[in-house]
Motif scaffolding. Sequence first.
Motif, PDB file in Angstrom:
ATOM      1  N   TYR A 730       0.801  -1.225   0.000  1.00  0.00           N
ATOM      2  CA  TYR A 730       0.000   0.000   0.000  1.00  0.00           C
ATOM      3  C   TYR A 730       0.832   1.273   0.000  1.00  0.00           C
ATOM      4  O   TYR A 730       0.420   2.289  -0.551  1.00  0.00           O
ATOM      5  CB  TYR A 730      -0.954  -0.026   1.200  1.00  0.00           C
ATOM      6  CG  TYR A 730      -1.844  -1.223   1.117  1.00  0.00           C
ATOM      7  CD1 TYR A 730      -2.882  -1.256   0.202  1.00  0.00           C
ATOM      8  CD2 TYR A 730      -1.615  -2.338   1.911  1.00  0.00           C
ATOM      9  CE1 TYR A 730      -3.669  -2.375   0.095  1.00  0.00           C
ATOM     10  CE2 TYR A 730      -2.408  -3.461   1.805  1.00  0.00           C
ATOM     11  CZ  TYR A 730      -3.437  -3.479   0.882  1.00  0.00           C
ATOM     12  OH  TYR A 730      -4.204  -4.585   0.759  1.00  0.00           O
ATOM     13  N   LEU A 731       2.004   1.226   0.617  1.00  0.00           N
ATOM     14  CA  LEU A 731       2.858   2.417   0.622  1.00  0.00           C
ATOM     15  C   LEU A 731       3.999   2.290  -0.367  1.00  0.00           C
ATOM     16  O   LEU A 731       4.737   3.253  -0.581  1.00  0.00           O
ATOM     17  CB  LEU A 731       3.424   2.627   2.031  1.00  0.00           C
ATOM     18  CG  LEU A 731       2.397   2.833   3.151  1.00  0.00           C
ATOM     19  CD1 LEU A 731       3.111   3.052   4.480  1.00  0.00           C
ATOM     20  CD2 LEU A 731       1.476   3.986   2.836  1.00  0.00           C
ATOM     21  N   ASN A 732       4.165   1.092  -0.967  1.00  0.00           N
ATOM     22  CA  ASN A 732       5.254   0.820  -1.904  1.00  0.00           C
ATOM     23  C   ASN A 732       6.613   1.148  -1.292  1.00  0.00           C
ATOM     24  O   ASN A 732       7.491   1.745  -1.929  1.00  0.00           O
ATOM     25  CB  ASN A 732       5.059   1.603  -3.212  1.00  0.00           C
ATOM     26  CG  ASN A 732       3.889   1.060  -4.020  1.00  0.00           C
ATOM     27  OD1 ASN A 732       3.875  -0.104  -4.394  1.00  0.00           O
ATOM     28  ND2 ASN A 732       2.903   1.926  -4.247  1.00  0.00           N
ATOM     29  N   VAL A 733       6.756   0.780  -0.034  1.00  0.00           N
ATOM     30  CA  VAL A 733       8.025   0.928   0.670  1.00  0.00           C
ATOM     31  C   VAL A 733       8.267  -0.341   1.472  1.00  0.00           C
ATOM     32  O   VAL A 733       7.334  -1.092   1.756  1.00  0.00           O
ATOM     33  CB  VAL A 733       8.040   2.147   1.613  1.00  0.00           C
ATOM     34  CG1 VAL A 733       7.816   3.448   0.856  1.00  0.00           C
ATOM     35  CG2 VAL A 733       7.015   1.976   2.724  1.00  0.00           C
ATOM     36  N   THR A 734       9.524  -0.574   1.805  1.00  0.00           N
ATOM     37  CA  THR A 734       9.891  -1.622   2.771  1.00  0.00           C
ATOM     38  C   THR A 734      10.779  -0.999   3.827  1.00  0.00           C
ATOM     39  O   THR A 734      11.427   0.034   3.591  1.00  0.00           O
ATOM     40  CB  THR A 734      10.616  -2.793   2.090  1.00  0.00           C
ATOM     41  OG1 THR A 734      11.845  -2.310   1.492  1.00  0.00           O
ATOM     42  CG2 THR A 734       9.739  -3.449   1.027  1.00  0.00           C
ATOM     43  N   LEU A 735      10.807  -1.617   5.000  1.00  0.00           N
ATOM     44  CA  LEU A 735      11.590  -1.118   6.126  1.00  0.00           C
ATOM     45  C   LEU A 735      12.663  -2.140   6.484  1.00  0.00           C
ATOM     46  O   LEU A 735      12.411  -3.352   6.481  1.00  0.00           O
ATOM     47  CB  LEU A 735      10.693  -0.859   7.337  1.00  0.00           C
ATOM     48  CG  LEU A 735       9.535   0.138   7.152  1.00  0.00           C
ATOM     49  CD1 LEU A 735       8.714   0.214   8.433  1.00  0.00           C
ATOM     50  CD2 LEU A 735      10.054   1.514   6.757  1.00  0.00           C
ATOM     51  N   ASP A 736      13.854  -1.639   6.806  1.00  0.00           N
ATOM     52  CA  ASP A 736      14.920  -2.459   7.368  1.00  0.00           C
ATOM     53  C   ASP A 736      15.258  -1.906   8.740  1.00  0.00           C
ATOM     54  O   ASP A 736      15.246  -0.690   8.953  1.00  0.00           O
ATOM     55  CB  ASP A 736      16.176  -2.409   6.481  1.00  0.00           C
ATOM     56  CG  ASP A 736      15.948  -3.088   5.128  1.00  0.00           C
ATOM     57  OD1 ASP A 736      15.143  -4.039   5.089  1.00  0.00           O
ATOM     58  OD2 ASP A 736      16.542  -2.652   4.131  1.00  0.00           O
ATOM     59  N   GLY A 737      15.535  -2.840   9.680  1.00  0.00           N
ATOM     60  CA  GLY A 737      15.894  -2.381  11.012  1.00  0.00           C
ATOM     61  C   GLY A 737      15.257  -3.239  12.085  1.00  0.00           C
ATOM     62  O   GLY A 737      14.674  -4.285  11.808  1.00  0.00           O
ATOM     63  N   LYS A 738      15.382  -2.759  13.354  1.00  0.00           N
ATOM     64  CA  LYS A 738      14.847  -3.477  14.491  1.00  0.00           C
ATOM     65  C   LYS A 738      13.868  -2.585  15.240  1.00  0.00           C
ATOM     66  O   LYS A 738      14.141  -1.415  15.457  1.00  0.00           O
ATOM     67  CB  LYS A 738      15.963  -3.904  15.426  1.00  0.00           C
ATOM     68  CG  LYS A 738      16.931  -4.913  14.812  1.00  0.00           C
ATOM     69  CD  LYS A 738      18.026  -5.288  15.797  1.00  0.00           C
ATOM     70  CE  LYS A 738      18.994  -6.299  15.174  1.00  0.00           C
ATOM     71  NZ  LYS A 738      20.079  -6.671  16.119  1.00  0.00           N
ATOM     72  N   ILE A 739      12.713  -3.185  15.649  1.00  0.00           N
ATOM     73  CA  ILE A 739      11.680  -2.441  16.373  1.00  0.00           C
ATOM     74  C   ILE A 739      11.591  -3.032  17.772  1.00  0.00           C
ATOM     75  O   ILE A 739      11.273  -4.224  17.929  1.00  0.00           O
ATOM     76  CB  ILE A 739      10.321  -2.518  15.653  1.00  0.00           C
ATOM     77  CG1 ILE A 739      10.434  -1.933  14.231  1.00  0.00           C
ATOM     78  CG2 ILE A 739       9.243  -1.807  16.448  1.00  0.00           C
ATOM     79  CD1 ILE A 739       9.191  -2.117  13.401  1.00  0.00           C
ATOM     80  N   ASP A 740      11.867  -2.237  18.786  1.00  0.00           N
ATOM     81  CA  ASP A 740      11.771  -2.726  20.167  1.00  0.00           C
ATOM     82  C   ASP A 740      10.312  -2.801  20.617  1.00  0.00           C
ATOM     83  O   ASP A 740       9.877  -3.793  21.197  1.00  0.00           O
ATOM     84  CB  ASP A 740      12.551  -1.807  21.114  1.00  0.00           C
ATOM     85  CG  ASP A 740      14.059  -1.979  20.927  1.00  0.00           C
ATOM     86  OD1 ASP A 740      14.462  -3.053  20.436  1.00  0.00           O
ATOM     87  OD2 ASP A 740      14.794  -1.049  21.255  1.00  0.00           O
ATOM     88  N   TYR A 741       9.542  -1.745  20.383  1.00  0.00           N
ATOM     89  CA  TYR A 741       8.130  -1.788  20.724  1.00  0.00           C
ATOM     90  C   TYR A 741       7.377  -0.674  20.021  1.00  0.00           C
ATOM     91  O   TYR A 741       7.961   0.327  19.598  1.00  0.00           O
ATOM     92  CB  TYR A 741       7.893  -1.712  22.234  1.00  0.00           C
ATOM     93  CG  TYR A 741       8.350  -0.441  22.906  1.00  0.00           C
ATOM     94  CD1 TYR A 741       7.623   0.748  22.785  1.00  0.00           C
ATOM     95  CD2 TYR A 741       9.510  -0.431  23.680  1.00  0.00           C
ATOM     96  CE1 TYR A 741       8.036   1.901  23.417  1.00  0.00           C
ATOM     97  CE2 TYR A 741       9.937   0.723  24.306  1.00  0.00           C
ATOM     98  CZ  TYR A 741       9.191   1.893  24.177  1.00  0.00           C
ATOM     99  OH  TYR A 741       9.617   3.035  24.787  1.00  0.00           O
ATOM    100  N   VAL A 742       6.076  -0.901  19.930  1.00  0.00           N
ATOM    101  CA  VAL A 742       5.138   0.120  19.479  1.00  0.00           C
ATOM    102  C   VAL A 742       4.044   0.177  20.537  1.00  0.00           C
ATOM    103  O   VAL A 742       3.460  -0.841  20.903  1.00  0.00           O
ATOM    104  CB  VAL A 742       4.518  -0.220  18.105  1.00  0.00           C
ATOM    105  CG1 VAL A 742       3.429   0.794  17.755  1.00  0.00           C
ATOM    106  CG2 VAL A 742       5.574  -0.263  17.025  1.00  0.00           C
TER     107      VAL A 742
END
Length: 828
Positions: A730-742
């Motif tokens: 839907y956003l035509n993007v990808t994310l790289d990285g680490k997510i601790d919390y939301v």
Amino acid sequence: MIEKTTKPSKLKKTLIIIGSIIFLLLLIFPFALDFYLKRKLPDLINDKTAYNLKLDDFNLSLFSGDLTANNIFINNKNVKDSTVTQINGTVKELKIEDFSVWKAVFGKTYKAQDMVLGDPNIVIVFAPKKDKKNKKKKRLDIALENIIVSNGNVKILNSYKKSLFNGQNVNIKLTDIQQSEDDSKIPIAFKEFKIDAQNVIITANDFYQINAEKISAKNKTLEILGFHLNPIQGAKNYNAKNIFDFASEELSAKNFVINQDSLIVDEIDFVKPDLKVTSTGKKSVKTNNKKEIDLKIGLKNINFSQGKILVLQSNLQKTASIDNFNFKLSDIVFDKKTVKEKIPFRFTNHNIEAENIYFKADQFQALKIEKIKSENQDIAIDKFQLIPIGKSNYKDILDIKTDKILITKNQSKYIGQKLILNFTGIDVVNPKIKIYSSKNKSIKKKKAETTPDFQALIGKFNIINGQFRQYSDGKEKLSVAKFDVNVNLNQIKSDKNILKQDIPFEIKSRLITAKNINLDAGKHYRLKVASFKNHGKQTDLQNFEFLPKYSRKAFSKVIAKEEDLYTIRTKHIAITDRDSRIGKNTVINLDKIIITHLDCNIYHDLAPPDDNAVRYLFSKKLRDIKFPLFVNKIQIRNSDLTYEEDAENANKPGKLTFDDFNATIKNVNNTKIKGLPTLITVDSDFKFYGTAPTTVTWKFDVKDLDDKFTIVGNIQKLSADNVNLFVRPYLNVTLDGKIDYVKFDYYGSNAGIAGKFYFKYKDMYVNFLNKKNGKERKILTTVANWFVRNESTGEPEHVNIEKKRDPERSFFNMLWQGIMEGLKKYVI
């Protein structure tokens, strides 16, 4: 002096002579009259009446009242004169004893001790009745104590030459005859009787005739061969709803006693009775107010063997029939008390057997029973069927077959006009039920009907190994491969007050089980349940499934607008009831619902046209439910939820997964049950995308017309690869990285969502993709990442978000937009 004494003596003498002459005349007159009548009575009859009379050895005694005559012959002088009753016949011997001639002449009273008729052979044709509308009918005072008729042949016809009575070889002996003037009693009774006759015809009235091949009665026994009650007119002439035609090869009665007040019989037997009932087609008939019956009939036993019954409509189509029945009742009583009840007689024991029973309920349905047997208090019905005999566009048609129905200890009865239904138990074995639903249900205004006065108490009710199917428009809508119903002892009650309620009976305890339920749940879905069990207030469902009829691709083609496609499976659902009612005034009031191992997949294809209809929040949807609803607690355990969206130009569908999902939902309601809480609380925990531990608490008050809510969530250790499953399409993007919390702490209403958003991450990198081929747009990616904060250091500050709600989107879409708004504020 001498002259004076002579005159009185002459007067006295004259008076004595006159008196003596009168006395002598009076003394001689009866003898003279007797002698005269002996000689002249036949001549008087011949001269003064319309008849010729010949007889031999005529003797009459006015003193003893005895009359005898031999070889009597009588006929009409003018046989063509139909205005005079025609009498033609002979009597070999006539003997009347103790006949009061003087009472007959002066008092119009005809009484005698005995009357004997020997070898009478007589034909009588009555003259037409005269108009006697203005004349009061006088009762003839006729009394005979004993009657003897031997070897008679009698035929009596009315003025239309129709037989009123016909009998051959008639022999009658009645002694000690007693007559009653009370119409409510038996008109004649006798002490001893003996009757023999052959080829008897008796016209009971203008509408029915009784035929008998042979009648024999003696010593308190009666036997009739070839009995037939035969209607003699066309249906339109009967002032009745039905016409009866009854025949029996043999009718016998033993040890019966008749007096003016009662008829008592030990045994009555009908051999091969054959009853035919034909409708006249009349809906109402005129009734006469008859005098109350003051009569008692007592029957020790009454038996019908090898009988048949046929009921016809006015067009002679069959309505009902029984091919063979045997029927026995014991201790029957019919009197002025029982006649006022619904069933006008009482009995103690019964034994009924019937085979091949047919009953036409209406033009669409008929009932068939192979055999029914009822012995005293137990009833067994074999091969019961309710079959369709026609098709209807406005009425449901039933097709029911069952191997056996057992009714035990039936003690049902009428008390006055009140029906008391009382069974220890009812068992229905192997029923197979089919319903063919009509397309157009007819809506007819029902007339207000008086609720019948009754009371019902049924100890148990069992359905064993049942099957059920429902069809509509030629397609199966519902099927149950096997179901059983068990209601425990002395638990089912009903009466005229309970009958007015939504459920017309009360049940304290029940057990209902069913297997392999398959329901057509609409245009797009089928509902399946492997096992269903209801025991009182507890209901359990095993392997519940709500499945689409179409594949995803096919579903997108058949829907006119965007619509979610659901695939739901669960291993077990347990429902605990509080005080629910189903019917006109339905109330759903549950204590608990436990759903275990739920697997729910929601698929949404964005290719069909948008659905621009307003999407209401859950509180509004609950308020719009018409019947009162309250569920104290809903628990979802060990479940998996998946939501997928397929964008038209996306390379892959977007996907959200909620694994190991558990939730507790309290106070589900629609505010329609007073005194119960209206605040709904949802506490859930799950693994977002299968790895990220997540908790969410959601609250809203159903009575709040602005649909206000709060929702708090905490997502730990979320993988960027999992986020890309939904972000990329839907956003035509990808994310790289680490997510601790939301984390988010939101509040809102039907207008939108707002609140605090927390996001902790590191090594964040955004990749922009080409919409057409999905390849990375390197230059745009490089430039964009100059502005992206690739790491949140320490414990991040929250950001405040506020997002207006699109009324055409759901609550979860609004929540997702709130999360996306928070992510954008953090990352960019």
